[in-house]
Design an enzyme around this catalytic site. Structure first.
Site, PDB file in Angstrom:
ATOM      1  N   THR A   1      -6.124  -6.341   3.590  1.00 34.56           N
ATOM      2  CA  THR A   1      -5.018  -6.859   2.790  1.00 34.56           C
ATOM      3  C   THR A   1      -5.513  -7.317   1.429  1.00 34.56           C
ATOM      4  O   THR A   1      -6.540  -7.979   1.332  1.00 34.56           O
ATOM      5  CB  THR A   1      -4.420  -8.077   3.521  1.00 34.56           C
ATOM      6  OG1 THR A   1      -3.824  -7.623   4.718  1.00 34.56           O
ATOM      7  CG2 THR A   1      -3.394  -8.804   2.660  1.00 34.56           C
TER       8      THR A   1
ATOM      9  N   ARG B   1       6.569  -6.195  14.080  1.00 35.76           N
ATOM     10  CA  ARG B   1       5.630  -7.306  13.909  1.00 35.76           C
ATOM     11  C   ARG B   1       5.420  -7.583  12.407  1.00 35.76           C
ATOM     12  O   ARG B   1       5.238  -6.693  11.606  1.00 35.76           O
ATOM     13  CB  ARG B   1       4.297  -6.957  14.566  1.00 35.76           C
ATOM     14  CG  ARG B   1       3.219  -8.031  14.428  1.00 35.76           C
ATOM     15  CD  ARG B   1       2.325  -7.812  13.227  1.00 35.76           C
ATOM     16  NE  ARG B   1       1.209  -8.760  13.180  1.00 35.76           N
ATOM     17  CZ  ARG B   1       0.412  -8.907  12.135  1.00 35.76           C
ATOM     18  NH1 ARG B   1       0.589  -8.189  11.050  1.00 35.76           N
ATOM     19  NH2 ARG B   1      -0.567  -9.784  12.157  1.00 35.76           N
TER      20      ARG B   1
ATOM     21  N   GLY C   1       3.082 -10.202   9.879  1.00 36.20           N
ATOM     22  CA  GLY C   1       1.980 -11.167   9.862  1.00 36.20           C
ATOM     23  C   GLY C   1       2.201 -12.263   8.843  1.00 36.20           C
ATOM     24  O   GLY C   1       3.334 -12.640   8.533  1.00 36.20           O
ATOM     25  N   ASP C   2       1.104 -12.763   8.316  1.00 38.12           N
ATOM     26  CA  ASP C   2       1.163 -13.870   7.352  1.00 38.12           C
ATOM     27  C   ASP C   2       1.431 -13.395   5.926  1.00 38.12           C
ATOM     28  O   ASP C   2       1.959 -14.156   5.104  1.00 38.12           O
ATOM     29  CB  ASP C   2      -0.184 -14.604   7.351  1.00 38.12           C
ATOM     30  CG  ASP C   2      -1.328 -13.667   6.950  1.00 38.12           C
ATOM     31  OD1 ASP C   2      -1.353 -12.523   7.448  1.00 38.12           O
ATOM     32  OD2 ASP C   2      -2.178 -14.076   6.140  1.00 38.12           O
TER      33      ASP C   2
ATOM     34  N   THR D   1      -6.519 -13.186   4.113  1.00 36.18           N
ATOM     35  CA  THR D   1      -6.622 -11.882   4.758  1.00 36.18           C
ATOM     36  C   THR D   1      -7.115 -12.109   6.181  1.00 36.18           C
ATOM     37  O   THR D   1      -7.716 -13.148   6.465  1.00 36.18           O
ATOM     38  CB  THR D   1      -7.589 -10.953   3.988  1.00 36.18           C
ATOM     39  OG1 THR D   1      -7.679  -9.690   4.661  1.00 36.18           O
ATOM     40  CG2 THR D   1      -8.969 -11.550   3.872  1.00 36.18           C
ATOM     41  N   GLY D   2      -6.835 -11.182   7.071  1.00 42.92           N
ATOM     42  CA  GLY D   2      -7.271 -11.336   8.450  1.00 42.92           C
ATOM     43  C   GLY D   2      -6.105 -11.361   9.418  1.00 42.92           C
ATOM     44  O   GLY D   2      -5.000 -10.916   9.074  1.00 42.92           O
TER      45      GLY D   2
HETATM   46  C1  SD4 Z   1      -1.625  -9.247   8.736  1.00 37.58           C
HETATM   47  N1  SD4 Z   1      -3.067 -10.502   7.303  1.00 37.58           N
HETATM   48  O1  SD4 Z   1      -0.691  -8.469   8.770  1.00 37.58           O
HETATM   49  C2  SD4 Z   1      -2.541  -9.195   7.536  1.00 37.58           C
HETATM   50  C3  SD4 Z   1      -3.527  -8.111   7.755  1.00 37.58           C
HETATM   51  C4  SD4 Z   1      -4.878  -8.358   7.283  1.00 37.58           C
HETATM   52  O2  SD4 Z   1      -7.085  -8.194   7.725  1.00 37.58           O
HETATM   53  O3  SD4 Z   1      -5.143  -9.046   6.341  1.00 37.58           O
HETATM   54  N2  SD4 Z   1      -5.839  -7.860   7.968  1.00 37.58           N
HETATM   55  O4  SD4 Z   1      -1.876 -10.035   9.653  1.00 37.58           O
END
Ligand code: SD4
Length: 328
Positions: free
Chosen positions: A188, A216, A218-219, A239-240
Site C-alpha cells: 500500500t 472486505r 481494510g484500514d 501499511t500492513g
Molecule cells: C489493507 N493496509 O487493505 C492494506 C494493505 C496493505 O500491506 O497495506 N498491505 O489492509
C-alpha cells in the site's frame, strides 16, 4: 551513511538531474535516525520504496504546488503502474477474482474523501478527491462509488491484468488466505506532504490484502486508521494488515501522540507497540507506520524488519530503512 555522503547524493538530486529510471534505482540508504531529526519543508514522504511516486510529489512541491496536489499526483503514479500488484490498476484481486480498490485523501483543512471496495476504476485516489470536493459525503463504497466515478467522467477499466489473473488461478489451487510479510518489498502507498506554505495533506491507496473476502475493506480508506492529517500537528499513514490498524485507529493515534509532544519517530513506535499489546500471541504480520510533524521531522516504525519509506526534500531523495519492533 555518513552525513557527508548523504549531502553529496543530495546535491545530485537537488540539481534536478536525476531521470525517472535513475530515481527508481536510487537505493542509497541513510539510517532513519539521521533523517528523522532533520526538520525540512517542503517534503514528501511515502510508505515503501515508491521512488517514482515521491519524485512526482516533489516535482509538484518544488514548483510551489499544494501538498494536496503533491500527494494526489504522487500516489497516482503507483495506481497507474501495472507492475505494482498491490495498488490500483494491476492490483491483486479478491478471492472471487475481482479487483476492488480502497483509497482516501485528506487536506489541510481536515476535509477528506474516500472510496471503498470500488471496482473498474483505475484511479481511486482521484475519485476519493472528487468525493471530498464534489459531494457532502466522506465515503462512498462499492457500486455507489463506481457509479459516482462514471458520473464524474471516469472510464470503465478492466483492472485484472493477465499476470494477476494467472496468480489468482494458481492461488485457487490451495485457496489459503495468508498475507505475506513485506510482499515484494512494497505494498500500500500512503503519502504525506508539506508544501512551501507549511500546509500538510495525505493520501493512501491500495488494492487491499490479496485474495481477501469479497467486500472486505481494510484500514487504508478509513480516515483515522490508514491515514490522518491535522494541519496544526502533523500526519500519519499505515501499511500492513489493515484489521490490526483499524483496531487501534493507528494513524489518528499517532497524530494525537505528536500533539501531546512525541516526535514522529516516538509516536510511530508507540503506535506499533499498541498493536503488539493487543496481539501477545500473534506477531506473524507486518504493520508499518510513517509520520511527519509540522516542522517536517519524520518517523517510521514497523513490526518486522524490511519496511522502508521514501523521503524527498531539497536535501535528497532517500529510501529510509525503518527500525522494527522485532529485530529478525
Ligand atoms: C489493507 N493496509 O487493505 C492494506 C494493505 C496493505 O500491506 O497495506 N498491505 O489492509
Amino acid at each position: 551513511m555518513k552525513r557527508r555522503k548523504f549531502l553529496r547524493n543530495s546535491s545530485t538530486v537537488a540539481a534536478g538531474i536525476m531521470s525517472a529510471p535513475l530515481l527508481a534505482s536510487y537505493t542509497e540508504h541513510t539510517t532513519s535516525k539521521e533523517t528523522n531529526s532533520i526538520g525540512v519543508i517542503p517534503i514528501a514522504i511515502c510508505t515503501w520504496d515508491f521512488g517514482n511516486a515521491t519524485a512526482k510529489a516533489w516535482e509538484v512541491l518544488k514548483n510551489g504546488g499544494s501538498s494536496l496536489d503533491a500527494v494526489h499526483q504522487g500516489v497516482m503514479v503507483e495506481e497507474n503502474d501495472l507492475k505494482n500488484s498491490t495498488v490500483g490498476n494491476g492490483g491483486r484481486p479478491d478471492r472471487d477474482g475481482n479487483v476492488t480498490l480502497d483509497a482516501c485523501i485528506m487536506d489541510k483543512d481536515g476535509n477528506c474523501g474516500a472510496v471503498l471496495a470500488m471496482q473498474n476504476i483505475a484511479n481511486p485516489i482521484s475519485v476519493a478527491r472528487k468525493v471530498m470536493e464534489e459531494t457532502p459525503h466522506v465515503m462512498l463504497a462499492g457500486k455507489g462509488a463506481e457509479q459516482f466515478a462514471y458520473e464524474q467522467g471516469f472510464k470503465k477499466t478492466d483492472l485484472l491484468t493477465e499476470e494477476s489473473k494467472e496468480a489468482w488461478i494458481k492461488w485457487k489451487e490451495t485457496s489459503q488466505y495468508k498475507p505475506i510479510i513485506n510482499i515484494e518489498n512494497h505494498d500500500t502507498i500512503g503519502m504525506l506532504a508539506i508544501d512551501e506554505k507549511g500546509d500538510i495533506s495525505g493520501a493512501c491507496t491500495t488494492s487491499g490484502m490479496a485474495y481477501k473476502m469479497a467486500g472486505r475493506v481494510g484500514d487504508s480508506p478509513i480516515i483515522g486508521s490508514g491515514l490522518f492529517v491535522d494541519n496544526e500537528v502533523g500526519g500519519a499513514t499505515a501499511t500492513g494488515v489493515g484489521e490490526e490498524v483499524v483496531r487501534t485507529v493507528g494513524s489518528f493515534l499517532i497524530v494525537e501522540l505528536m500533539r501531546q509532544g512525541k516526535s514522529p519517530q516516538e509516536a510511530c513506535e508507540e503506535g506499533v507497540k499498541r498493536i503488539i499489546a493487543k496481539n501477545k500471541d500473534k506477531q506473524d504480520f507486518q504493520i508499518g507506520f510513517i509520520a511527519i510533524n509540522k516542522k517536517g521531522e519524520t518517523g517510521g516504525y514497523c513490526i518486522h524488519p524490511g519496511f522502508t519509506y521514501r523521503t524527498y526534500t531539497k536535501d535528497g531523495h532517500i529510501n529510509n530503512p525503518s527500525d522494527s519492533y522485532l529485530k529478525s
